[in-house]
Design a protein around this motif. Structure first.
Motif, PDB file in Angstrom:
ATOM      1  N   ASP A 112       0.963  -1.239   0.103  1.00  0.00           N
ATOM      2  CA  ASP A 112       0.053   0.003   0.136  1.00  0.00           C
ATOM      3  C   ASP A 112       1.097   1.136   0.011  1.00  0.00           C
ATOM      4  O   ASP A 112       0.657   2.211  -0.879  1.00  0.00           O
ATOM      5  N   GLU A 113       1.993   1.296   0.964  1.00  0.00           N
ATOM      6  CA  GLU A 113       2.820   2.571   0.889  1.00  0.00           C
ATOM      7  C   GLU A 113       3.581   2.628  -0.536  1.00  0.00           C
ATOM      8  O   GLU A 113       3.623   3.589  -0.908  1.00  0.00           O
ATOM      9  N   ASN A 114       3.865   1.619  -1.152  1.00  0.00           N
ATOM     10  CA  ASN A 114       4.852   1.371  -2.243  1.00  0.00           C
ATOM     11  C   ASN A 114       3.920   1.983  -3.413  1.00  0.00           C
ATOM     12  O   ASN A 114       4.200   2.794  -4.046  1.00  0.00           O
ATOM     13  N   ARG A 115       2.761   1.680  -3.203  1.00  0.00           N
ATOM     14  CA  ARG A 115       1.727   1.972  -4.444  1.00  0.00           C
ATOM     15  C   ARG A 115       1.403   3.184  -4.234  1.00  0.00           C
ATOM     16  O   ARG A 115       1.289   4.100  -5.548  1.00  0.00           O
ATOM     17  N   ALA A 116       0.995   3.907  -3.228  1.00  0.00           N
ATOM     18  CA  ALA A 116       0.743   5.145  -2.987  1.00  0.00           C
ATOM     19  C   ALA A 116       1.652   6.254  -3.288  1.00  0.00           C
ATOM     20  O   ALA A 116       1.607   7.132  -4.063  1.00  0.00           O
ATOM     21  N   GLU A 117       3.030   5.957  -3.017  1.00  0.00           N
ATOM     22  CA  GLU A 117       4.215   6.758  -3.251  1.00  0.00           C
ATOM     23  C   GLU A 117       4.552   6.744  -5.001  1.00  0.00           C
ATOM     24  O   GLU A 117       4.792   7.664  -5.645  1.00  0.00           O
ATOM     25  N   LEU A 118       4.435   5.318  -5.560  1.00  0.00           N
ATOM     26  CA  LEU A 118       4.468   5.289  -7.033  1.00  0.00           C
ATOM     27  C   LEU A 118       3.529   6.041  -7.654  1.00  0.00           C
ATOM     28  O   LEU A 118       3.772   6.582  -8.533  1.00  0.00           O
ATOM     29  N   ASN A 119       2.263   6.223  -7.354  1.00  0.00           N
ATOM     30  CA  ASN A 119       1.302   6.764  -8.001  1.00  0.00           C
ATOM     31  C   ASN A 119       1.716   8.442  -7.976  1.00  0.00           C
ATOM     32  O   ASN A 119       1.361   9.262  -9.158  1.00  0.00           O
ATOM     33  N   ILE A 120       2.186   8.983  -6.994  1.00  0.00           N
ATOM     34  CA  ILE A 120       2.667  10.440  -6.588  1.00  0.00           C
ATOM     35  C   ILE A 120       3.756  10.460  -7.685  1.00  0.00           C
ATOM     36  O   ILE A 120       3.750  11.488  -8.572  1.00  0.00           O
ATOM     37  N   LYS A 121       4.567   9.605  -7.908  1.00  0.00           N
ATOM     38  CA  LYS A 121       5.783   9.657  -8.684  1.00  0.00           C
ATOM     39  C   LYS A 121       5.493   9.825 -10.176  1.00  0.00           C
ATOM     40  O   LYS A 121       5.850  10.635 -11.002  1.00  0.00           O
ATOM     41  N   VAL A 122       4.666   8.767 -10.638  1.00  0.00           N
ATOM     42  CA  VAL A 122       4.196   8.915 -11.992  1.00  0.00           C
ATOM     43  C   VAL A 122       3.142   9.927 -12.313  1.00  0.00           C
ATOM     44  O   VAL A 122       3.350  10.850 -13.336  1.00  0.00           O
ATOM     45  N   GLU A 123       2.440  10.586 -11.423  1.00  0.00           N
ATOM     46  CA  GLU A 123       2.045  12.010 -11.688  1.00  0.00           C
ATOM     47  C   GLU A 123       2.722  12.868 -11.993  1.00  0.00           C
ATOM     48  O   GLU A 123       2.621  13.656 -12.846  1.00  0.00           O
ATOM     49  N   GLU A 124       3.685  13.249 -10.992  1.00  0.00           N
ATOM     50  CA  GLU A 124       5.001  14.020 -11.306  1.00  0.00           C
ATOM     51  C   GLU A 124       5.531  13.995 -12.415  1.00  0.00           C
ATOM     52  O   GLU A 124       5.699  15.048 -13.290  1.00  0.00           O
ATOM     53  N   LEU A 125       5.858  12.741 -12.937  1.00  0.00           N
ATOM     54  CA  LEU A 125       6.512  12.330 -14.373  1.00  0.00           C
ATOM     55  C   LEU A 125       5.701  13.080 -15.572  1.00  0.00           C
ATOM     56  O   LEU A 125       6.024  13.574 -16.362  1.00  0.00           O
ATOM     57  N   VAL A 126       4.432  12.470 -15.374  1.00  0.00           N
ATOM     58  CA  VAL A 126       3.493  13.035 -16.511  1.00  0.00           C
ATOM     59  C   VAL A 126       3.441  14.371 -16.751  1.00  0.00           C
ATOM     60  O   VAL A 126       3.310  15.099 -17.686  1.00  0.00           O
ATOM     61  N   ARG A 127       3.220  14.985 -15.230  1.00  0.00           N
ATOM     62  CA  ARG A 127       3.456  16.724 -15.264  1.00  0.00           C
ATOM     63  C   ARG A 127       4.565  17.228 -15.931  1.00  0.00           C
ATOM     64  O   ARG A 127       4.387  18.072 -16.672  1.00  0.00           O
ATOM     65  N   ASP A 128       5.622  16.775 -15.395  1.00  0.00           N
ATOM     66  CA  ASP A 128       7.032  17.230 -15.578  1.00  0.00           C
ATOM     67  C   ASP A 128       7.876  17.142 -16.737  1.00  0.00           C
ATOM     68  O   ASP A 128       8.347  17.760 -17.390  1.00  0.00           O
ATOM     69  N   LYS A 129       7.700  15.501 -17.065  1.00  0.00           N
ATOM     70  CA  LYS A 129       8.474  15.109 -18.145  1.00  0.00           C
ATOM     71  C   LYS A 129       8.075  14.930 -19.476  1.00  0.00           C
ATOM     72  O   LYS A 129       8.626  15.000 -20.461  1.00  0.00           O
ATOM     73  N   LEU A 130       6.755  14.601 -19.428  1.00  0.00           N
ATOM     74  CA  LEU A 130       6.098  14.581 -20.884  1.00  0.00           C
ATOM     75  C   LEU A 130       6.253  15.749 -21.603  1.00  0.00           C
ATOM     76  O   LEU A 130       6.772  15.555 -22.992  1.00  0.00           O
ATOM     77  N   PRO A 131       6.065  16.812 -21.290  1.00  0.00           N
ATOM     78  CA  PRO A 131       6.146  18.077 -22.312  1.00  0.00           C
ATOM     79  C   PRO A 131       7.585  18.377 -22.599  1.00  0.00           C
ATOM     80  O   PRO A 131       7.659  18.638 -23.825  1.00  0.00           O
ATOM     81  N   LEU A 132       8.663  17.794 -21.991  1.00  0.00           N
ATOM     82  CA  LEU A 132      10.170  18.083 -22.114  1.00  0.00           C
ATOM     83  C   LEU A 132      10.324  17.045 -23.092  1.00  0.00           C
ATOM     84  O   LEU A 132      11.003  17.187 -24.158  1.00  0.00           O
ATOM     85  N   TRP A 133       9.741  15.790 -23.006  1.00  0.00           N
ATOM     86  CA  TRP A 133       9.993  14.724 -23.818  1.00  0.00           C
ATOM     87  C   TRP A 133       9.576  14.951 -25.308  1.00  0.00           C
ATOM     88  O   TRP A 133      10.333  14.458 -26.502  1.00  0.00           O
ATOM     89  N   ARG A 134       8.509  15.714 -25.185  1.00  0.00           N
ATOM     90  CA  ARG A 134       7.882  15.992 -26.506  1.00  0.00           C
ATOM     91  C   ARG A 134       8.615  17.101 -27.495  1.00  0.00           C
ATOM     92  O   ARG A 134       8.919  17.066 -28.533  1.00  0.00           O
ATOM     93  N   GLN A 135       9.168  17.972 -26.347  1.00  0.00           N
ATOM     94  CA  GLN A 135      10.030  19.054 -26.988  1.00  0.00           C
ATOM     95  C   GLN A 135      11.479  18.565 -27.488  1.00  0.00           C
ATOM     96  O   GLN A 135      11.859  18.906 -28.644  1.00  0.00           O
ATOM     97  N   LEU A 136      11.849  17.496 -26.892  1.00  0.00           N
ATOM     98  CA  LEU A 136      13.117  16.795 -27.406  1.00  0.00           C
ATOM     99  C   LEU A 136      12.921  15.790 -28.329  1.00  0.00           C
ATOM    100  O   LEU A 136      13.887  15.201 -28.812  1.00  0.00           O
ATOM    101  N   LYS A 137      11.578  15.534 -28.866  1.00  0.00           N
ATOM    102  CA  LYS A 137      11.393  14.708 -29.846  1.00  0.00           C
ATOM    103  C   LYS A 137      11.453  13.146 -29.334  1.00  0.00           C
ATOM    104  O   LYS A 137      11.742  12.405 -30.271  1.00  0.00           O
ATOM    105  N   ILE A 138      11.593  13.043 -28.073  1.00  0.00           N
ATOM    106  CA  ILE A 138      11.583  11.747 -27.353  1.00  0.00           C
ATOM    107  C   ILE A 138      10.224  10.845 -27.433  1.00  0.00           C
ATOM    108  O   ILE A 138      10.164   9.722 -27.846  1.00  0.00           O
ATOM    109  N   LEU A 139       9.097  11.758 -27.705  1.00  0.00           N
ATOM    110  CA  LEU A 139       7.928  11.181 -27.711  1.00  0.00           C
ATOM    111  C   LEU A 139       7.341  11.802 -28.954  1.00  0.00           C
ATOM    112  O   LEU A 139       7.668  13.041 -29.219  1.00  0.00           O
TER     113      LEU A 139
END
Length: 513
Positions: free
Chosen positions: A486-513
């Motif tokens: 439960d602890e692992n999943r809750a913290e993992l969900n937070i990290k995934v949400e942060e990645l989607v917010r912060d990294k996906l726009p960058l990956w698109r700019q860099l043409k990674i996605l």
């Protein structure tokens, strides 16, 4: 017969990516130091000597489809692994060879002339005979105007640690049964000597940091760093003398802020250096000022000095893309020689502009809020933001780069999270380079690119958790490994949400996605 030449080849090298070996990056170093770069708007050729696991060669080939890349290593395991990577990414512009330096210098491979030749760390890990083979290879194959990158352990920064490396090798030779590689037992023996208050350790406190690295670091890296029979850090002046036989001129450091002496040398030191009769002596004295232990030197065969107008034209074609969220941008920049503080009047407009989209240096210099700052000043900003990890360099031609090879390689690299955390990079087609990534980033990338269509956040979080849990991994929070699901999943969900917010726009700019 021993084919290693005293080189520690019994364990594979760690899989590292070294962005300084990229053609666009090396061109920027030349432009920053006022020297004519290699044109990249036409086909060009690159060669890496001693490519290790081949991660750098693969990433650069994937991100620069206009270039033809060659790389050689004498370790067949390295070649096989690198070729598997290239095959998975379908890289038709990368040729991987199993040759030693002597064979290459003697022309036993069918090779073209090269615009770029690079080697990371190798030069001070091999014996004098192999160093001569390297120089002969460069002399034979580098084009006039071509660029060479050599990084190496140097003096005087390694002075205190020389006896440590020697004892590691001697002990490992005497007690090879201590571990599979002979390294673990040697590292433990050093700690034992320290515990017995050996004078070498008590009278050389600066060795403590090296000893910690030896005791706790990645063994596949440490064996190749310390365990070679002919390991020998060199002075810059000696390297310059060696490469003079291949008609190479020193241009500058691939450590970008070193192009601006005022950032790391006070006026008295600059005045003293100005009295020295040649560049090799000046650079060597700089190493004494900074106690340098590792250099990243860039040379050109026939360096041509540019006018200031031409230099600014070259620099203006480079740009910056922000690598961190705007909220994480800081004026406090940590670089190799210490911490620097940027001025708010200069850096805040740059951060604000880059938060909107990537900008060339010419576009940044033209911002209304930066009137009076020319492209040369923007180049210094670029050097510091790149060195501090807040931004990445790109050339404007990168916007036209075909992203398909890089994305194919990235899918392969990301998929390797199922087996371990070795390949800590993704190719960036915009920059023709790569960016460091952690396991969670690559896991998210793998899942996103394995699915058809859009994935909503809850579904992505669920799939990441399932994959993460299946790998038997646990999340770390505040330096502590979390225990329950439960602890692992809750913290993992937070990290995934942060990645989607912060990294996906960058990956698109860099043409990674």
């Amino acid at each position: 017969m021993d084919w290693t030449g005293g080189y520690a080849s019994y364990i594979e090298y760690s899989a590292g990516f070294y962005l300084e070996q990229g053609p666009s990056y090396l061109n920027f170093v030349c432009a920053l130091n006022g020297m004519e770069p290699v044109p990249l708007d036409r086909p060009y050729t690159c060669f890496e000597l001693g490519f290790g696991r081949g991660l750098t060669a693969n990433v650069l080939a994937a991100g620069n489809p206009n270039g033809k890349f060659y790389a050689a290593d004498f370790n067949p395991a390295h070649v096989a692994g690198a070729q598997a990577m290239a095959d998975a990414a379908q890289l038709d512009n990368l040729v991987l060879l199993e040759h030693n330096f002597a064979e290459l210098a003697q022309g036993k491979a069918d090779l073209p002339p090269f615009d770029f030749i690079t080697l990371h760390g190798i030069y001070t890990w091999v014996n004098a005979e192999n160093r001569q083979h390297i120089i002969d290879f460069i002399a034979r194959y580098l084009k006039p105007g071509g660029i060479v990158y050599i990084s190496y352990n140097c003096m005087p920064g390694w002075t205190a640690a020389l006896p440590l490396q020697r004892l590691l090798v001697e002990y490992a030779d005497a007690f090879p049964h201590q571990s599979e590689t002979g390294f673990t037992g040697a590292a433990a023996f050093l700690k034992q000597l320290q515990a017995l208050d050996a004078g070498y350790f008590t009278q050389n406190p600066s060795v403590e940091q090296k000893l910690d690295v030896v005791g706790k670091g990645d063994e596949s890296y440490l064996v190749h760093e310390y365990m070679h029979k002919h390991w020998q850090p060199m002075y810059h002046a000696d390297v310059v003398r060696d490469v003079a036989a291949a008609k190479l001129d020193f241009v500058g450091s691939a450590n970008l802020p070193f192009a601006f002496p005022g950032l790391y040398l006070n006026q008295e030191r600059q005045d003293m250096l100005a009295t020295m009769p040649n560049a090799a002596l000046r650079e060597t004295i700089k190493d004494y000022f900074l106690n340098t232990g590792f250099r990243r030197d860039v040379f050109v065969r026939g360096a041509r000095k540019m006018s200031i107008v031409r230099q600014f034209e070259c620099l203006a074609q480079y740009g910056l893309v922000l690598m961190v969220p705007r909220s994480a941008c800081t004026l406090q920049m940590k670089v190799s020689f210490g911490k620097l503080t940027g001025t708010e009047e200069l850096y805040t407009p740059v951060f604000d502009a880059l938060a909107q989209r990537p900008h060339t240096l010419a576009e940044l210099a033209a911002l209304p809020s930066l009137q009076g700052h020319n492209v040369g000043m923007m180049a210094q900003v670029a050097a510091l933001l790149t060195a501090s990890g807040q931004a990445s360099l790109y050339h404007r031609d990168g916007a036209q780069t075909d992203p398909a090879p890089g994305r194919r390689l990235n899918r392969y690299l990301a998929a390797q999270v199922r087996y371990g955390d070795e390949y800590r990079v993704l190719a960036t087609p915009l920059a023709g380079s790569g960016i460091e990534t952690d396991l969670m980033m690559r896991l998210v990338y793998w899942i996103l690119t394995s699915q058809q269509g859009q994935i909503d956040l809850p579904t992505l979080q669920q799939q990441v958790w399932q994959a993460f849990h299946a790998m038997g991994r646990k999340v770390m929070k505040g330096g502590v490994v979390l225990d329950g699901d439960d602890e692992n999943r809750a913290e993992l969900n937070i990290k995934v949400e942060e990645l989607v917010r912060d990294k996906l726009p960058l990956w698109r700019q860099l043409k990674i996605l």
